[in-house]
Write an enzyme that holds these catalytic residues in place. Structure first.
Site, PDB file in Angstrom:
ATOM      1  N   SER A 159       0.845  -1.189   0.000  1.00 24.43           N
ATOM      2  CA  SER A 159       0.000   0.000   0.000  1.00 24.43           C
ATOM      3  C   SER A 159       0.886   1.246   0.000  1.00 24.43           C
ATOM      4  O   SER A 159       2.080   1.173   0.306  1.00 24.43           O
ATOM      5  CB  SER A 159      -0.867  -0.021   1.263  1.00 24.43           C
ATOM      6  OG  SER A 159      -1.556   1.189   1.401  1.00 24.43           O
ATOM      7  N   TYR A 172      -1.930  -0.372  10.396  1.00 29.72           N
ATOM      8  CA  TYR A 172      -2.027  -0.743   8.976  1.00 29.72           C
ATOM      9  C   TYR A 172      -0.774  -0.282   8.226  1.00 29.72           C
ATOM     10  O   TYR A 172      -0.229  -1.009   7.392  1.00 29.72           O
ATOM     11  CB  TYR A 172      -3.294  -0.113   8.396  1.00 29.72           C
ATOM     12  CG  TYR A 172      -3.642  -0.512   6.980  1.00 29.72           C
ATOM     13  CD1 TYR A 172      -3.774  -1.848   6.604  1.00 29.72           C
ATOM     14  CD2 TYR A 172      -3.866   0.462   6.002  1.00 29.72           C
ATOM     15  CE1 TYR A 172      -4.119  -2.203   5.303  1.00 29.72           C
ATOM     16  CE2 TYR A 172      -4.217   0.109   4.700  1.00 29.72           C
ATOM     17  CZ  TYR A 172      -4.334  -1.213   4.351  1.00 29.72           C
ATOM     18  OH  TYR A 172      -4.665  -1.558   3.062  1.00 29.72           O
TER      19      TYR A 172
HETATM   20  P1  NAD Z   1     -11.934  -6.021   0.656  1.00 33.32           P
HETATM   21  O1  NAD Z   1     -12.328  -5.823   2.086  1.00 33.32           O
HETATM   22  O2  NAD Z   1     -12.934  -5.750  -0.406  1.00 33.32           O
HETATM   23  O3  NAD Z   1     -11.356  -7.498   0.460  1.00 33.32           O
HETATM   24  C1  NAD Z   1     -10.635  -8.172   1.449  1.00 33.32           C
HETATM   25  C2  NAD Z   1     -11.134  -9.612   1.491  1.00 33.32           C
HETATM   26  O4  NAD Z   1     -10.315 -10.317   2.417  1.00 33.32           O
HETATM   27  C3  NAD Z   1     -12.590  -9.751   1.977  1.00 33.32           C
HETATM   28  O5  NAD Z   1     -13.340 -10.494   1.039  1.00 33.32           O
HETATM   29  C4  NAD Z   1     -12.463 -10.498   3.303  1.00 33.32           C
HETATM   30  O6  NAD Z   1     -13.531 -11.415   3.554  1.00 33.32           O
HETATM   31  C5  NAD Z   1     -11.148 -11.223   3.122  1.00 33.32           C
HETATM   32  N1  NAD Z   1     -10.537 -11.571   4.405  1.00 33.32           N
HETATM   33  C6  NAD Z   1     -10.513 -10.820   5.536  1.00 33.32           C
HETATM   34  N2  NAD Z   1      -9.909 -11.504   6.524  1.00 33.32           N
HETATM   35  C7  NAD Z   1      -9.526 -12.695   5.992  1.00 33.32           C
HETATM   36  C8  NAD Z   1      -8.872 -13.832   6.520  1.00 33.32           C
HETATM   37  N3  NAD Z   1      -8.473 -13.883   7.805  1.00 33.32           N
HETATM   38  N4  NAD Z   1      -8.662 -14.883   5.700  1.00 33.32           N
HETATM   39  C9  NAD Z   1      -9.077 -14.861   4.406  1.00 33.32           C
HETATM   40  N5  NAD Z   1      -9.706 -13.822   3.863  1.00 33.32           N
HETATM   41  C10 NAD Z   1      -9.933 -12.745   4.648  1.00 33.32           C
HETATM   42  O7  NAD Z   1     -10.616  -5.119   0.458  1.00 33.32           O
HETATM   43  P2  NAD Z   1      -9.859  -4.653  -0.857  1.00 33.32           P
HETATM   44  O8  NAD Z   1      -9.928  -3.171  -0.894  1.00 33.32           O
HETATM   45  O9  NAD Z   1     -10.257  -5.455  -2.033  1.00 33.32           O
HETATM   46  O10 NAD Z   1      -8.359  -4.995  -0.418  1.00 33.32           O
HETATM   47  C11 NAD Z   1      -7.587  -6.046  -0.965  1.00 33.32           C
HETATM   48  C12 NAD Z   1      -6.135  -5.813  -0.568  1.00 33.32           C
HETATM   49  O11 NAD Z   1      -5.683  -4.564  -1.106  1.00 33.32           O
HETATM   50  C13 NAD Z   1      -5.919  -5.720   0.955  1.00 33.32           C
HETATM   51  O12 NAD Z   1      -4.685  -6.319   1.269  1.00 33.32           O
HETATM   52  C14 NAD Z   1      -5.848  -4.229   1.194  1.00 33.32           C
HETATM   53  O13 NAD Z   1      -5.134  -3.949   2.362  1.00 33.32           O
HETATM   54  C15 NAD Z   1      -5.111  -3.795  -0.064  1.00 33.32           C
HETATM   55  N6  NAD Z   1      -5.234  -2.377  -0.409  1.00 33.32           N
HETATM   56  C16 NAD Z   1      -6.444  -1.790  -0.627  1.00 33.32           C
HETATM   57  C17 NAD Z   1      -6.482  -0.446  -0.985  1.00 33.32           C
HETATM   58  C18 NAD Z   1      -7.769   0.269  -1.228  1.00 33.32           C
HETATM   59  O14 NAD Z   1      -7.741   1.493  -1.455  1.00 33.32           O
HETATM   60  N7  NAD Z   1      -8.896  -0.424  -1.230  1.00 33.32           N
HETATM   61  C19 NAD Z   1      -5.299   0.297  -1.115  1.00 33.32           C
HETATM   62  C20 NAD Z   1      -4.089  -0.343  -0.889  1.00 33.32           C
HETATM   63  C21 NAD Z   1      -4.064  -1.681  -0.546  1.00 33.32           C
END
Ligand code: NAD
Length: 275
Positions: A159, A172
């Protein structure tokens, strides 16, 4: 060549989009998520679009759960070639109410108001574990299939806050910095056994996790949302589709000499000094 690709957290917004894009390239997709229903829905969407996918329940914080998932992946799709560690996120318990501490904050008795001094160590640990241990354990389980095989790689999701911490979310930020660092460590560690390890560092994408932080109920930007857009030279949030081409490249043999990199996909956020 068709590969078996395992994505954790692929019931979520960003990785479901990556899973669908990889399926369109002819790869066999294992959609892993803590929520079986979400994983099965994504797999179903892929299958009705003509791809091959299975939805599998797995908790990235429990090795036994991952071993069970691996057995299912191996028996239904074959040995794993590519792992995308997508499960991750923040939690309110690891978040301060304000970006900066002010003297009067110590007297603030509003329900739910949290300064740095009120942060709950269990909340911090939860966020750290989900992002870092939740990357390490699936790698221990699925990378065993890759040792000595050609064309294998791992893609972690870091991130922006790994480069410079964002205000309010110390857990985070620290956890994603650990994910970037681990990406480099693992790239070196696996360099002799044919496994490349890279990471994406997405900028700001509107998802369920951050929608309430960045937008109001009527869809306007919050002050934090405004600050982010103001700091993003391209002037917009990312769309999940913005991550696809870099993912395809890093999972493909086209990047066969690329390992240990963390690629920002951020509309210029990390390049901008703010002036
Ligand atoms: P999201 O919440 O839509 O997806 C995350 C998924 O992980 C969910 O479906 C959840 O059920 C699953 N999850 C949670 N705990 C879990 C566990 N213990 N075991 C298995 N699955 C689990 O989030 P997203 O925005 O799609 O994020 C995906 C990745 O991208 C994450 O690592 C997040 O930190 C990273 N990220 C997101 C952003 C953003 O702006 N959305 C920016 C940078 C990084």
């Amino acid at each position: 060549m068709s590969k078996v690709i395992v994505l954790t957290g692929a019931g979520g917004v960003l990785c479901s989009s990556l899973a669908k894009a990889l399926a369109k390239q002819g790869h066999k997709i294992a959609v892993l998520d803590l929520k079986l229903e979400a994983a099965e829905k994504v797999a179903h969407d892929i299958n009705i679009a003509g791809g091959t996918a299975i939805g599998v329940v797995a908790n990235v914080l429990e090795k036994a759960s991952l071993e069970t998932a691996k057995k299912e992946v191996n028996s239904k799709l074959g040995s794993c070639d590519i792992l995308i560690n997508g499960a991750g996120g923040n939690h309110p318990l690891g978040t301060t109410s304000n970006p900066h501490l002010l003297e009067e904050d110590l007297q603030n008795t509003t329900e739910g108001f949290k300064t740095f001094f009120d942060l709950d160590s269990e909340g911090i640990q939860f966020v750290f574990n989900l992002n870092f241990i939740g990357t390490l354990l699936p790698t221990q389980v699925f990378a065993k299939d890759m040792v000595g095989k050609k064309g294998c790689s791992i893609l972690n999701i870091s991130s922006m806050n790994a480069f410079t911490p964002l205000t309010k979310i110390p857990a985070y930020s620290g956890a994603k910095a650990a994910v970037s660092n681990f990406t480099q460590w693992l790239a070196v560690h696996f360099s002799k056994v044919g496994i490349r390890v890279n990471a994406l560092a997405p900028g700001f994408f509107l998802t369920d996790q951050n929608r309430a932080l960045l937008t109001t109920e009527n869809g306007d930007l919050t002050p934090r949302g405004n600050t982010i857009i103001g700091q993003t030279p391209m002037g917009r949030f990312g769309e999940p589709e913005d991550l696809i081409s870099t993912t395809l490249y890093l999972c493909d043999d086209a990047s066969s000499f690329v390992t240990g990199v963390v690629i920002p996909i951020d509309g210029g956020f990390s390049a901008f000094s703010g002036v």
